[in-house]
Design a protein around this motif. Structure first.
Motif, mmCIF file in Angstrom:
data_model
loop_
_atom_site.group_PDB
_atom_site.id
_atom_site.type_symbol
_atom_site.label_atom_id
_atom_site.label_comp_id
_atom_site.label_asym_id
_atom_site.label_seq_id
_atom_site.Cartn_x
_atom_site.Cartn_y
_atom_site.Cartn_z
ATOM 1 N N ASP A 1 14.141 20.642 1.063
ATOM 2 C CA ASP A 1 13.988 20.950 -0.358
ATOM 3 C C ASP A 1 13.602 22.416 -0.535
ATOM 4 O OD1 ASP A 1 13.528 21.038 -3.057
ATOM 5 O OD2 ASP A 1 11.854 19.614 -3.056
ATOM 6 N N ASP B 1 15.833 17.353 -5.414
ATOM 7 C CA ASP B 1 16.765 16.259 -5.678
ATOM 8 C C ASP B 1 16.608 15.171 -4.614
ATOM 9 O OD1 ASP B 1 18.397 17.614 -7.834
ATOM 10 O OD2 ASP B 1 18.720 19.019 -6.187
ATOM 11 N N ASP C 1 18.451 20.786 -0.906
ATOM 12 C CA ASP C 1 18.416 20.421 -2.320
ATOM 13 C C ASP C 1 17.381 21.280 -3.034
ATOM 14 O OD1 ASP C 1 15.753 18.611 -2.858
ATOM 15 O OD2 ASP C 1 16.507 18.299 -0.810
#
Length: 650
Positions: A159, A142, A139
């Motif tokens: 992430d 998110d 992500d």
């Protein structure tokens, strides 16, 4: 025997499966996501990836846990470090497999390697652990896509924005199987170990050359070669071939050096082939080298382009291009008024027995001719930005910078015809019947579609005119054109109208601002570029834009003459029959008129169409000394009609 063979195949599959992992992933790159890549790593070097497939999955929304992309890895073999790179064309070193820009979503989403084929994972396939080899959930700041994590048996989502640098860092697998986020290392091991390749680069001094010129292509390695490096390269691409250049295509970088230069001379023929792209492509090189770039595009400008006798919309000419409407084409409009006049126009331009509907793919072909730059037949004229651009620079991917695309003057979503036709061109001889209720035909109606700069098209979006006034500094050469295109659409299709004011940009079937568009129709009169465009589109669609042939029709339907009877004699342009010369232009103080006509008065407008003042003309001269420097519209009322021209005040 069959059981033994099955067990052997199962063992081979198990061993192979354990050898491949996702080693590095970069989904979010600077600007337009044109440097995305995924790097796979095998436990052994030179490992063939036949039988494997890369699958990308949505992590959230209505498509959560469903695939959106699949790529067969057949034919790819990992390198001496066990790495295989898949990415965009701007990734360096050059990926073993190229994918289009912005292929990877920025997350939260997933990437997975399976045993199988791309045909096993059509778009919308549910994520599964069956035949799964490795998966990465990622992500960019998110929340976790928990359902997809479960579906793929993954316990950690990484992430890419862990350090607040999501566009300049990538996700990288460490030797212990965990991940870190740091500066990308495509084509190299994440810990810096292993075999170090010598990178080979292509360099050209300029990105554009003209026929007849010579150019040097420099090939450079990162370090001096220890033995002669000999390889070939090619230049052919599309229509650009060996007849377009001379020079050797063989290169040798001598021992102890790191570069070689090849000189290519472009053939200056007398044929207008149009601008072309020359693509510099390196052939096979020894295994200890990698290509840092390849398929380098150099624009070759054809100097044999044609120039039309008429001007661009920015420097228009009038009266050189005549309407090609057949005799009697508009006879049915004579003496009609109001709604009856409007219906009579529609009966002509939406006649199902006559009018042809083409598809969106054909629009590209049409625009390359209809919107051709009068000063250079190898370019199109961009409407809002008022500049030319090579026909070659049509937008073909999600990246629109420096590209042109198809601008719908009546926006697709506002018209209710978004994606209403196919994108594969059929040609002028393949068409469908259409009528006034066929709103989907508006998706590919060339009378309201223009060549436009990609970013500016996006900037206009779904805005009404008046709300949208073009890019900063534009001269408004397009305003009458869009007015007449909107008027056409509002009559051609029953579902569309043009209204006063600024309706919400989500409004379907209405576009504004009528009052302003009526003004633009007057202050930016039809010119030769627009008439030529109308004539060419007629050869495809077998209908015309009546508001180009007779601009004052708009006033009889929506404007000052609404309700009055219309006659074609009211629209005759008598300026072709009577002499009227305006000079000097540019003008310092006094503007003079040489004419056989009686000038009643002149009106001065700014380029926004706002009236500044009205003045009587005495002795065929007008004092413009009070005007500031700039461009203006001059409206001249004479004994036989009205003429509008652009003037420049020094």
């Amino acid at each position: 025997m069959k059981k033994l063979l099955f067990a052997l195949l199962l063992l081979i599959s198990s061993i192979s499966s354990a050898q491949l992992v996702i080693n590095e992933f970069d989904s979010d790159t600077p600007s337009t996501n044109d440097k995305q890549f995924i790097e796979l790593k095998s436990a052994t070097p030179s490992f063939p990836l036949n039988g494997y497939v890369l699958v990308l999955f949505n992590g959230t929304g209505s498509q959560a846990n469903l695939s959106y992309y699949a790529l067969d890895l057949d034919g790819i073999t990992t390198d001496l470090n066990g790495l295989a790179l898949i990415g965009n064309s701007l990734v360096s070193p050059v990926p073993a497999e190229l994918i289009t820009d912005s292929t990877f979503q920025n997350g939260p989403d997933g990437a997975a390697i399976y045993l199988g084929n791309a045909t096993d994972f059509p778009a919308g396939t549910t994520a599964t652990t069956t035949n799964l080899i490795d998966a990465l959930l990622y992500d960019t700041n998110d929340a976790d896509a928990s359902a997809l994590m479960t579906a793929l048996g993954v316990t950690v989502q990484i992430d890419e924005n862990l350090n607040g640098l999501q566009t300049t860092q990538s996700i990288q697998r460490k030797n212990d199987g965990t991940y870190e986020v740091k500066l990308p290392t495509p084509g190299a091991t994440n810990d810096g170990s292993g075999f170090i390749y010598n990178g080979l680069s292509i360099n050209v001094a300029a990105s554009e050359y003209t026929e007849g010129q010579s150019l040097d292509i420099t090939f450079t390695t990162q370090t001096n070669v220890t033995s002669p490096l000999t390889f070939n390269y090619s230049l052919s691409s599309g229509n650009f071939n060996t007849s377009d250049y001379t020079g050797s295509l063989s290169v040798t970088i001598a021992t102890g050096t790191n570069s070689a230069v090849k000189t290519i001379t472009l053939v200056d023929d007398v044929v207008d082939e149009g601008d072309e792209n020359m693509k510099i492509n390196i052939s096979t090189i020894p295994s200890q080298y990698v290509r840092m770039n390849d398929n380098v595009i150099v624009r070759i400008v054809d100097n044999d382009f044609a120039v039309a006798p008429w001007g661009t919309p920015l420097n228009p000419t009038y009266g050189l291009v005549s309407s090609t409407a057949p005799v009697g084409y508009y006879d049915s409009l004579e003496g009609k008024s109001g709604a009856v006049l409007k219906q009579a126009i529609q009966d002509i331009i939406a006649n199902p027995a006559v009018v042809h509907a083409h598809n969106y793919g054909d629009i590209e072909t049409i625009l390359k001719k209809a919107d051709q730059n009068p000063l250079n037949s190898n370019q199109v004229w961009l409407m809002y930005t008022e500049i030319p651009r090579s026909k070659l620079d049509i937008q073909e991917t999600g990246i629109n910078t420096g590209k042109w695309n198809r601008e719908h003057i009546y926006p697709q979503s506002r018209g209710g015809f978004a994606d209403g036709t196919e994108s594969i061109p059929d040609g002028i001889n393949v068409w469908a019947t259409t009528d006034a209720n066929d709103i989907l035909a508006g998706h590919a109606d060339a009378h309201h579609i223009r060549a436009e700069d990609g970013p500016e098209n996006s900037s206009r979006g779904n805005k009404d005119y008046g709300e949208y006034m073009g890019p900063t500094g534009n001269q408004g050469s397009w305003r009458g054109d869009v007015a007449r295109a909107v008027f056409y659409m509002a009559v051609r299709y029953n579902a569309l109208s043009v209204v006063n004011g600024n309706p919400a940009n989500t409004t379907v079937g209405q576009l504004g601002d009528l009052a302003l568009l009526l003004q633009w129709n007057q202050t930016d009169p039809k010119d030769d570029f627009e008439m030529n465009r109308n004539n060419y589109i007629y050869t495809w669609q077998v209908n015309r834009n009546p508001f180009i042939d007779y601009p004052n029709l708009a006033d009889y339907i929506w404007g000052a003459n609404a309700g009055q009877q219309w006659f074609s004699s009211l629209s005759t342009d008598q300026f072709n029959e009577e002499r009227l010369v305006i000079y000097p232009n540019p003008v310092k103080n006094f503007l003079n008129f040489a004419t056989t006509q009686s000038i009643k008065r002149i009106m001065i407008y700014d380029m926004m169409g706002r009236e500044l003042y009205t003045e009587a003309v005495q002795n065929n001269s007008a004092d413009l000394s009070s005007l500031h420097s700039g461009q203006y519209l001059l409206k001249i009322e004479t004994s036989i009609g009205t003429r509008i021209v652009k003037i420049i005040k020094e």
